[in-house]
Design an enzyme around this catalytic site. Structure first.
Site, PDB file in Angstrom:
ATOM      1  N   ASP A   1       0.863  -1.190   0.000  1.00 48.98           N
ATOM      2  CA  ASP A   1       0.000   0.000   0.000  1.00 48.98           C
ATOM      3  C   ASP A   1       0.894   1.233   0.000  1.00 48.98           C
ATOM      4  O   ASP A   1       1.969   1.219   0.584  1.00 48.98           O
ATOM      5  CB  ASP A   1      -0.840   0.088   1.282  1.00 48.98           C
ATOM      6  CG  ASP A   1      -1.720  -1.126   1.474  1.00 48.98           C
ATOM      7  OD1 ASP A   1      -2.164  -1.680   0.458  1.00 48.98           O
ATOM      8  OD2 ASP A   1      -1.953  -1.509   2.642  1.00 48.98           O
TER       9      ASP A   1
ATOM     10  N   ASP B   1       0.506   7.602   8.451  1.00 45.63           N
ATOM     11  CA  ASP B   1       0.858   6.214   8.804  1.00 45.63           C
ATOM     12  C   ASP B   1       2.250   6.176   9.382  1.00 45.63           C
ATOM     13  O   ASP B   1       2.524   5.563  10.415  1.00 45.63           O
ATOM     14  CB  ASP B   1       0.937   5.325   7.551  1.00 45.63           C
ATOM     15  CG  ASP B   1      -0.396   4.928   7.020  1.00 45.63           C
ATOM     16  OD1 ASP B   1      -1.386   5.427   7.541  1.00 45.63           O
ATOM     17  OD2 ASP B   1      -0.438   4.126   6.068  1.00 45.63           O
TER      18      ASP B   1
ATOM     19  N   GLU C   1       2.535  -3.079  10.949  1.00 46.30           N
ATOM     20  CA  GLU C   1       2.180  -3.110   9.536  1.00 46.30           C
ATOM     21  C   GLU C   1       3.239  -2.367   8.706  1.00 46.30           C
ATOM     22  O   GLU C   1       3.477  -2.692   7.557  1.00 46.30           O
ATOM     23  CB  GLU C   1       0.812  -2.458   9.294  1.00 46.30           C
ATOM     24  CG  GLU C   1       0.556  -2.309   7.797  1.00 46.30           C
ATOM     25  CD  GLU C   1      -0.867  -2.045   7.390  1.00 46.30           C
ATOM     26  OE1 GLU C   1      -1.505  -1.249   8.080  1.00 46.30           O
ATOM     27  OE2 GLU C   1      -1.301  -2.633   6.385  1.00 46.30           O
ATOM     28  N   GLU C   2       3.860  -1.373   9.319  1.00 48.18           N
ATOM     29  CA  GLU C   2       4.760  -0.511   8.566  1.00 48.18           C
ATOM     30  C   GLU C   2       6.183  -1.046   8.450  1.00 48.18           C
ATOM     31  O   GLU C   2       7.019  -0.402   7.822  1.00 48.18           O
ATOM     32  CB  GLU C   2       4.779   0.900   9.182  1.00 48.18           C
ATOM     33  CG  GLU C   2       3.401   1.549   9.328  1.00 48.18           C
ATOM     34  CD  GLU C   2       2.634   1.666   8.004  1.00 48.18           C
ATOM     35  OE1 GLU C   2       3.275   1.825   6.957  1.00 48.18           O
ATOM     36  OE2 GLU C   2       1.396   1.565   8.035  1.00 48.18           O
TER      37      GLU C   2
ATOM     38  N   ASP D   1      -1.101  -2.072  14.316  1.00 45.13           N
ATOM     39  CA  ASP D   1      -1.354  -1.339  13.069  1.00 45.13           C
ATOM     40  C   ASP D   1      -1.508   0.112  13.518  1.00 45.13           C
ATOM     41  O   ASP D   1      -2.542   0.499  14.069  1.00 45.13           O
ATOM     42  CB  ASP D   1      -2.630  -1.854  12.388  1.00 45.13           C
ATOM     43  CG  ASP D   1      -2.837  -1.168  11.035  1.00 45.13           C
ATOM     44  OD1 ASP D   1      -2.137  -0.168  10.769  1.00 45.13           O
ATOM     45  OD2 ASP D   1      -3.696  -1.619  10.264  1.00 45.13           O
TER      46      ASP D   1
ATOM     47  N   LEU E   1      -1.934   2.998  12.140  1.00 45.33           N
ATOM     48  CA  LEU E   1      -3.043   3.800  11.610  1.00 45.33           C
ATOM     49  C   LEU E   1      -3.778   2.998  10.552  1.00 45.33           C
ATOM     50  O   LEU E   1      -3.324   2.884   9.416  1.00 45.33           O
ATOM     51  CB  LEU E   1      -2.509   5.115  11.022  1.00 45.33           C
ATOM     52  CG  LEU E   1      -3.452   6.303  11.177  1.00 45.33           C
ATOM     53  CD1 LEU E   1      -3.867   6.531  12.617  1.00 45.33           C
ATOM     54  CD2 LEU E   1      -2.810   7.544  10.631  1.00 45.33           C
ATOM     55  N   ASP E   2      -4.887   2.428  10.972  1.00 46.82           N
ATOM     56  CA  ASP E   2      -5.657   1.583  10.054  1.00 46.82           C
ATOM     57  C   ASP E   2      -6.736   2.412   9.368  1.00 46.82           C
ATOM     58  O   ASP E   2      -7.305   3.315   9.972  1.00 46.82           O
ATOM     59  CB  ASP E   2      -6.314   0.444  10.849  1.00 46.82           C
ATOM     60  CG  ASP E   2      -7.078  -0.477   9.938  1.00 46.82           C
ATOM     61  OD1 ASP E   2      -6.424  -1.197   9.167  1.00 46.82           O
ATOM     62  OD2 ASP E   2      -8.316  -0.456   9.966  1.00 46.82           O
TER      63      ASP E   2
ATOM     64  N   GLU F   1      -4.296  -6.880  13.002  1.00 45.54           N
ATOM     65  CA  GLU F   1      -5.660  -6.365  12.810  1.00 45.54           C
ATOM     66  C   GLU F   1      -6.662  -7.333  13.460  1.00 45.54           C
ATOM     67  O   GLU F   1      -7.416  -6.948  14.352  1.00 45.54           O
ATOM     68  CB  GLU F   1      -5.970  -6.204  11.314  1.00 45.54           C
ATOM     69  CG  GLU F   1      -5.168  -5.065  10.678  1.00 45.54           C
ATOM     70  CD  GLU F   1      -5.474  -4.851   9.205  1.00 45.54           C
ATOM     71  OE1 GLU F   1      -5.719  -3.699   8.812  1.00 45.54           O
ATOM     72  OE2 GLU F   1      -5.427  -5.829   8.422  1.00 45.54           O
TER      73      GLU F   1
END
Ligand code: AFP
Length: 333
Positions: A77, A83, A106-107, A125, A127-128, A284
């Site tokens: 993404d 984020d 996630e990053e 995560d 910033l989802d 998540e």
């Protein structure tokens, strides 16, 4: 002049505002089997970092932090600036706090060694729902907390990192919505706190949250219906026949939170494009599955309990069915 004798406890002009998060965590520390205070401190570190992220989210339109960084994260993404900012805020807070030894995010492609002797591993995560940032729609942070398994004197190992959701000792989310809320569990029910920005504190606003056993809201990206299995399409038809309400924000935290309060189901199923689903098990689904179960709901991958899936990979995906118990059971087919 004689003042009327108003008893403070009964006065409607001075309603109590609820327990502050710090006090609530402290008062409930004994419920936790390793009641050393470190988990409490960890939750406070996360809550503090979330205040900073909240401040940045709230002024996103005013300063140059909306939009894309021009780079991609592990999922491919486009990384949004917020984020990246949120990831830095949480990493820094956890590194300085000293209670966590490793961070799965996630990053980041692989886990981050926080270089301390902390007893906990965090999956986050930061910033989802980031595609909603630029359009001012609710977004969230999701986190899971695990106990480190290896001795602190040893390097962090796969058994510390790739733990089943059932081994979480705490999980939670922060919803940056019309108000900012922190909802968490340590395995003794679910409690929700609303952030009062004038006081800079979270206050207990939703004690002992329970998801209705039945609901009438279904949340799924129906635009992808052509790539769903027949079972999922059948379930959507059933929801329509029953005249359920469709609600889909496209921010998992926001969709989950609404369904938790009102009763409903969120589904991100396997599709022909993403046969393993889109959402990430470790940062998540596990956290929200723990909260759903603690609130009396269910979370599955369509057949199996999410919390029993043994992860093989940090960024593993899974189909996700979560929400009111009867709805998740029905959606299983
Ligand atoms: P983004 O962070 O890329 O916006 O993804 C959000 C998300 O992981 C989750 O929060 C949403 O429920 C889901 O993806 C939306 O995915 P679709 O756009 O495929 O429906």
């Amino acid at each position: 002049m004689l003042m009327p004798n108003i008893r403070v406890e009964e006065s409607r002009i001075a309603q109590p505002i609820g327990a502050a998060l710090d006090r609530f965590i402290k008062n409930n520390q004994d419920q936790f089997q390793y009641a050393s205070g470190e988990l409490s401190q960890l939750l406070r570190d996360i809550a503090l970092a979330a205040k900073v992220v909240n401040r940045e989210v709230n002024k996103a339109g005013l300063i140059d932090i909306m939009g894309s960084m021009g780079s991609q994260n592990t999922a491919g993404d486009m990384q949004q600036k917020l984020d990246v900012l949120a990831n830095i805020r949480f990493t820094r807070a956890l590194m300085k706090g000293g209670e966590a030894c490793a961070l799965i995010s996630e990053e980041s492609e692989s886990f981050v060694d926080l270089n301390n002797d902390g007893k906990y591993v965090i999956a986050i995560d930061p910033l989802d729902g980031s595609s909603n940032i630029d359009v001012n729609v609710s977004i969230g942070t999701i986190f899971s907390v695990y106990r480190r398994k290896s001795p602190v004197s040893k390097p962090i190992s796969a058994e510390d990192i790739l733990q089943c959701g059932s081994e979480q000792v705490a999980s939670g989310y922060i919803l940056y919505g019309s108000s900012t809320m922190l909802v968490y569990t340590t395995g003794h029910g679910v409690n929700g706190f609303t952030y009062d920005h004038t006081l800079g504190e979270y206050f207990l606003s939703h004690p002992n949250m329970k998801i209705p056993v039945d609901g009438r809201i279904y949340s799924i990206n129906e635009g992808s219906a052509n790539s769903f299995t027949d079972d999922v399409r059948k379930y959507i038809q059933y929801c329509k026949d029953e005249k359920y309400t469709a609600r889909y924000i496209g921010s998992l935290v926001a969709d989950f939170h609404r369904n938790l309060l009102k009763g409903g189901i969120y589904i991100y199923p396997a599709t022909s494009k993403d046969p393993a689903g889109k959402l990430r098990l470790m940062y998540e689904c596990n956290a929200l599955a723990f909260i759903a179960e603690q609130a009396g709901g269910l979370a599955t991958d369509g057949s199996k309990r999410i919390l029993e899936i043994k992860p093989k990979d940090l960024h593993q995906r899974t189909p996700f069915y979560v929400g009111s118990a009867n709805m998740v059971t029905k959606a299983k087919g």
